[in-house]
Design a protein around this motif. Structure first.
Motif, PDB file in Angstrom:
ATOM      1  N   MET A   1      -5.214   9.531   2.008  1.00 54.93           N
ATOM      2  CA  MET A   1      -4.366   9.143   0.701  1.00 54.93           C
ATOM      3  C   MET A   1      -2.960   8.939   1.647  1.00 54.93           C
TER       4      MET A   1
ATOM      5  N   TYR B   1       0.958   2.631   0.014  1.00 52.24           N
ATOM      6  CA  TYR B   1       0.776   1.318  -0.919  1.00 52.24           C
ATOM      7  C   TYR B   1       1.229   1.257  -2.232  1.00 52.24           C
ATOM      8  N   PHE B   2       1.216   2.221  -3.277  1.00 47.51           N
ATOM      9  CA  PHE B   2       1.586   2.406  -4.511  1.00 47.51           C
ATOM     10  C   PHE B   2       3.138   2.231  -4.542  1.00 47.51           C
TER      11      PHE B   2
ATOM     12  N   VAL C   1      -3.095   5.324   0.591  1.00 43.09           N
ATOM     13  CA  VAL C   1      -2.992   4.632  -1.157  1.00 43.09           C
ATOM     14  C   VAL C   1      -1.618   4.962  -1.482  1.00 43.09           C
TER      15      VAL C   1
END
Length: 309
Positions: free
Chosen positions: A142, A152-153, A149
């Motif tokens: 992550m 990405y967020f 992730v």
């Protein structure tokens, strides 16, 4: 004469029965005692003896000279030791603060009655039930710089412009391991605190409501004082467990980059199995052990004062 001999015989049998009954109690704890001696006592004593010797890869199978406190002095003079100690303190304090705060909030929430409470409470335990290897690997993925992730967020929300290598940069590596450890420890804090909350007497809250006390006043003057023993035990256990965390940090960063996420367990491991200075690694382990012993003594003194009051 026969009456006296019969009384003497019954007295002897009674003494044997009492003796057998007293020793019979020790037989039940014998397996646990043997386990502690073999798997805890012997390694601890062997590690203590090794810390006063000169044991390395070159003389591992030979004679080991007694060198006193040289390994301890060498460790205390090493700047990396103080970096590892500082990282251990930061890792422990940040982890405990957020684990306890979030865990207490969740415990208060799940102490309320609402549909699906037991289901959601069971789902919260997944983070604690998963093996640390899996949790560490998931967080490592992550927080990766290329396809993580989290990046990405954060980029989607416009918080960052370009990906951040969370575990490869010295300024964020330790923080990344703290976040993972917080996620792992929240369920344990929640369950312990929730069990304590469910044991509190309801009539105190009913009396407080009749006196016009709101929820904040009830929490401050009823919940916190009554939960103090549970909180004290939880924090002491949290300090001991968090201070010696090795596997999660080793999986995510291996103590790097350089020494930015090196804590005392990682430093002891590196001394023993990277530089192959087994005695110095043993001395670092004993220093950690002494620190935890001091914390345990402080806890015992505080708990004894609680019992007196």
């Amino acid at each position: 004469m026969s009456h006296r001999s019969g009384a003497s015989g019954s007295y002897t049998l009674s003494r044997k029965a009492k003796w057998f009954s007293s020793w019979n109690s020790y037989l039940f704890v014998l397996p646990a005692l043997v386990f502690m001696v073999v798997f805890i006592g012997f390694p601890l004593i062997y590690n203590l003896i090794m810390s006063f010797q000169n044991v390395n890869v070159y003389n591992l199978s030979g004679k080991h000279d007694f060198i006193g406190f040289s390994n301890y002095i060498k460790s205390l003079k090493d700047p990396v030791f103080y970096t590892a100690l500082q990282n251990s303190v930061v890792f422990t304090v940040l982890s405990l603060f957020f684990q306890f705060t979030i865990g207490f909030a969740l415990a208060l929430f799940f102490n309320l009655k609402f549909p699906g409470r037991n289901l959601f409470r069971s789902l919260m335990l997944l983070a604690w039930m998963l093996p640390v290897v899996i949790s560490g690997t998931v967080f490592q993925w992550m927080m990766s710089g290329d396809f993580g992730v989290i990046n990405y967020f954060l980029q989607t929300l416009g918080i960052i412009d370009q990906p951040v290598n969370w575990l490869s940069e010295g300024s964020t590596a330790l923080l990344g391991t703290v976040v993972a450890n917080i996620w792992i420890g929240i369920p344990f804090n929640m369950i312990i605190l929730l069990s304590g909350l469910q044991g509190l007497p309801d009539h105190l809250y009913e009396a407080a409501k009749l006196d016009g006390a709101n929820r904040l006043v009830q929490f401050r003057h009823i919940t916190l004082p009554l939960m103090r023993p549970t909180i004290l035990v939880l924090l002491i256990l949290g300090i001991i467990n968090t201070f010696k965390v090795f596997d999660l940090i080793f999986i995510m960063t291996s103590g790097g980059p350089v020494t930015s996420s090196t804590v005392l367990p990682i430093y002891a491991y590196q001394m023993s199995f990277t530089t192959l200075e087994f005695s110095q690694g043993a001395s670092v382990s004993m220093i950690m052990f002494l620190i935890l012993i001091v914390i345990s003594i402080v806890y015992l003194r505080m708990s004894s004062k609680e019992e007196v009051h």
